[in-house]
Design a protein around this motif. Structure first.
Motif, PDB file in Angstrom:
ATOM      1  N   LYS A  58      19.948  64.179  -0.441  1.00  0.00           N
ATOM      2  CA  LYS A  58      21.035  64.126   0.475  1.00  0.00           C
ATOM      3  C   LYS A  58      21.303  62.461   0.601  1.00  0.00           C
ATOM      4  O   LYS A  58      22.473  62.251   0.475  1.00  0.00           O
ATOM      5  CB  LYS A  58      20.385  64.447   1.975  1.00  0.00           C
ATOM      6  CG  LYS A  58      20.600  66.046   1.971  1.00  0.00           C
ATOM      7  CD  LYS A  58      20.121  66.344   3.231  1.00  0.00           C
ATOM      8  CE  LYS A  58      20.057  68.047   3.468  1.00  0.00           C
ATOM      9  NZ  LYS A  58      19.454  68.562   4.595  1.00  0.00           N
ATOM     10  N   ASN A  61      23.653  61.869  -2.248  1.00  0.00           N
ATOM     11  CA  ASN A  61      24.923  62.422  -2.271  1.00  0.00           C
ATOM     12  C   ASN A  61      25.716  61.380  -1.128  1.00  0.00           C
ATOM     13  O   ASN A  61      26.903  61.222  -1.146  1.00  0.00           O
ATOM     14  CB  ASN A  61      24.756  63.719  -1.373  1.00  0.00           C
ATOM     15  CG  ASN A  61      24.542  64.612  -2.586  1.00  0.00           C
ATOM     16  OD1 ASN A  61      24.957  64.514  -3.672  1.00  0.00           O
ATOM     17  ND2 ASN A  61      23.864  65.974  -2.249  1.00  0.00           N
ATOM     18  N   LEU A  62      24.981  60.989  -0.357  1.00  0.00           N
ATOM     19  CA  LEU A  62      25.606  60.053   0.808  1.00  0.00           C
ATOM     20  C   LEU A  62      25.860  58.438   0.187  1.00  0.00           C
ATOM     21  O   LEU A  62      27.062  58.155   0.432  1.00  0.00           O
ATOM     22  CB  LEU A  62      24.642  59.890   1.809  1.00  0.00           C
ATOM     23  CG  LEU A  62      25.037  58.875   3.154  1.00  0.00           C
ATOM     24  CD1 LEU A  62      26.209  59.500   3.979  1.00  0.00           C
ATOM     25  CD2 LEU A  62      24.001  58.472   4.049  1.00  0.00           C
ATOM     26  N   ALA A  63      25.134  58.282  -0.772  1.00  0.00           N
ATOM     27  CA  ALA A  63      25.291  56.820  -1.326  1.00  0.00           C
ATOM     28  C   ALA A  63      26.495  56.988  -2.510  1.00  0.00           C
ATOM     29  O   ALA A  63      27.041  55.917  -2.428  1.00  0.00           O
ATOM     30  CB  ALA A  63      24.019  56.396  -2.089  1.00  0.00           C
ATOM     31  N   TYR A  64      26.685  57.803  -2.929  1.00  0.00           N
ATOM     32  CA  TYR A  64      27.744  58.187  -4.101  1.00  0.00           C
ATOM     33  C   TYR A  64      29.016  58.776  -3.543  1.00  0.00           C
ATOM     34  O   TYR A  64      29.584  59.240  -4.286  1.00  0.00           O
ATOM     35  CB  TYR A  64      26.999  58.915  -5.410  1.00  0.00           C
ATOM     36  CG  TYR A  64      26.191  57.870  -6.126  1.00  0.00           C
ATOM     37  CD1 TYR A  64      26.697  56.908  -6.899  1.00  0.00           C
ATOM     38  CD2 TYR A  64      24.660  58.108  -5.819  1.00  0.00           C
ATOM     39  CE1 TYR A  64      25.993  56.047  -7.749  1.00  0.00           C
ATOM     40  CE2 TYR A  64      23.757  57.187  -6.807  1.00  0.00           C
ATOM     41  CZ  TYR A  64      24.479  56.236  -7.716  1.00  0.00           C
ATOM     42  OH  TYR A  64      23.765  55.430  -8.532  1.00  0.00           O
ATOM     43  N   ASN A  65      28.653  59.512  -2.347  1.00  0.00           N
ATOM     44  CA  ASN A  65      29.907  60.099  -1.571  1.00  0.00           C
ATOM     45  C   ASN A  65      30.067  61.096  -2.663  1.00  0.00           C
ATOM     46  O   ASN A  65      31.388  61.420  -3.151  1.00  0.00           O
ATOM     47  CB  ASN A  65      31.240  59.019  -1.313  1.00  0.00           C
ATOM     48  CG  ASN A  65      32.004  59.806  -0.485  1.00  0.00           C
ATOM     49  OD1 ASN A  65      31.792  60.718   0.290  1.00  0.00           O
ATOM     50  ND2 ASN A  65      33.355  59.492  -0.694  1.00  0.00           N
ATOM     51  N   THR A  66      29.197  62.097  -2.795  1.00  0.00           N
ATOM     52  CA  THR A  66      29.568  63.142  -3.705  1.00  0.00           C
ATOM     53  C   THR A  66      28.619  64.395  -3.035  1.00  0.00           C
ATOM     54  O   THR A  66      27.868  64.191  -1.973  1.00  0.00           O
ATOM     55  CB  THR A  66      29.090  63.030  -5.174  1.00  0.00           C
ATOM     56  OG1 THR A  66      29.297  64.177  -5.893  1.00  0.00           O
ATOM     57  CG2 THR A  66      27.680  62.590  -5.256  1.00  0.00           C
ATOM     58  N   GLN A  67      28.695  65.528  -3.542  1.00  0.00           N
ATOM     59  CA  GLN A  67      27.564  66.750  -3.311  1.00  0.00           C
ATOM     60  C   GLN A  67      27.171  67.327  -4.447  1.00  0.00           C
ATOM     61  O   GLN A  67      26.278  68.226  -4.545  1.00  0.00           O
ATOM     62  CB  GLN A  67      28.568  67.933  -2.534  1.00  0.00           C
ATOM     63  CG  GLN A  67      29.008  67.794  -1.099  1.00  0.00           C
ATOM     64  CD  GLN A  67      28.177  67.106  -0.189  1.00  0.00           C
ATOM     65  OE1 GLN A  67      26.823  67.808  -0.216  1.00  0.00           O
ATOM     66  NE2 GLN A  67      28.115  66.166   0.397  1.00  0.00           N
ATOM     67  N   THR A 149      15.201  57.592  -3.618  1.00  0.00           N
ATOM     68  CA  THR A 149      16.521  57.197  -3.679  1.00  0.00           C
ATOM     69  C   THR A 149      16.786  55.999  -4.918  1.00  0.00           C
ATOM     70  O   THR A 149      17.634  56.316  -5.916  1.00  0.00           O
ATOM     71  CB  THR A 149      17.519  57.139  -2.628  1.00  0.00           C
ATOM     72  OG1 THR A 149      17.095  58.166  -1.678  1.00  0.00           O
ATOM     73  CG2 THR A 149      18.836  56.994  -2.733  1.00  0.00           C
ATOM     74  N   TRP A 153      18.222  55.861  -8.688  1.00  0.00           N
ATOM     75  CA  TRP A 153      19.600  55.037  -9.079  1.00  0.00           C
ATOM     76  C   TRP A 153      19.120  54.407 -10.166  1.00  0.00           C
ATOM     77  O   TRP A 153      19.995  54.079 -11.205  1.00  0.00           O
ATOM     78  CB  TRP A 153      19.976  54.229  -7.827  1.00  0.00           C
ATOM     79  CG  TRP A 153      21.008  53.241  -8.225  1.00  0.00           C
ATOM     80  CD1 TRP A 153      22.484  53.394  -8.464  1.00  0.00           C
ATOM     81  CD2 TRP A 153      20.847  51.893  -8.866  1.00  0.00           C
ATOM     82  NE1 TRP A 153      23.004  52.137  -8.827  1.00  0.00           N
ATOM     83  CE2 TRP A 153      22.064  51.412  -9.075  1.00  0.00           C
ATOM     84  CE3 TRP A 153      19.644  50.938  -8.623  1.00  0.00           C
ATOM     85  CZ2 TRP A 153      22.171  49.827  -9.366  1.00  0.00           C
ATOM     86  CZ3 TRP A 153      19.879  49.769  -8.939  1.00  0.00           C
ATOM     87  CH2 TRP A 153      21.054  49.266  -9.192  1.00  0.00           C
TER      88      TRP A 153
END
Length: 196
Positions: A58, A61-67, A149, A153
């Motif tokens: 999650k 997803n938040l950091a990369y603005n994706t799902q 996270t 990365w």
């Protein structure tokens, strides 16, 4: 030699001796309970590892603005000195490509025990201990999610630094954070014992 050791032991202040005794006893009790009962059943490790994996996906997803990041439980067979051993892990996927796996050693349980054990050994009001243990465990959990996270990365962006980041850099950062929280706890403590 024994006389010298005894003389040195007698020079240690009583509060330090009490702290050391409590710390050793808690360590023995924790390790016994963990290794004999908790580790074989994974009653604590399984949900903790799962939670860290899901939260890490999650956060990515938040950091990369994706799902595209997902987490799922897997079992990996690994060779050991006892033969092939099944290792449970929570794998992180990006668009169905496995990126990294989080194992029980990375779920923070040992850090929780270390942190709480230290707080319990110090002389302080029980309510203060409860507050700092509660806040500290939540903070350690969040720092561990951040750690997982950022390590993911690093693996994606700079794979040559993954080993260093995983084994040294973020281990150091997490321990510095825990020590900082311990120092916050001890800042306004007044000794319960007076050395005479």
């Amino acid at each position: 030699m024994l006389k010298s050791i005894n003389q040195q032991w007698n020079q240690i202040p009583k509060p330090v001796k009490v702290f050391l005794f409590k710390a050793v006893m808690l360590l023995v009790i924790w390790k016994t309970i963990y290794l004999v009962f908790l580790l074989p059943t994974r009653i604590i490790d399984a949900p903790a590892t799962r939670s860290v994996g899901i939260a890490t996906a999650k956060a990515l997803n938040l950091a990369y603005n994706t799902q595209g990041y997902t987490s799922k439980k897997e079992v990996q067979n690994r060779q050991s000195e006892f033969g092939v051993v099944a290792v449970d892990q929570q794998a992180i996927y990006l668009n169905n490509n496995k990126i990294v796996a989080i194992e029980d050693a990375c779920n923070g349980i040992e850090l929780f025990a270390l942190y709480a054990g230290f707080i319990l050994c110090l002389p302080a009001a029980f309510s203060r201990k409860l507050i700092f243990i509660g806040l500290g465990l939540v903070a350690i959990y969040l720092v561990n999610i951040f750690r997982c996270t950022v390590i993911t990365w690093v693996l994606l962006a700079h794979p040559q630094f993954f080993g260093f980041a995983h084994h040294y850099l973020f281990t150091f950062i997490v321990y510095v954070f825990i020590i900082w929280f311990w120092l916050l706890f001890t800042r306004k403590l007044t000794p319960q014992y007076v050395q005479k």
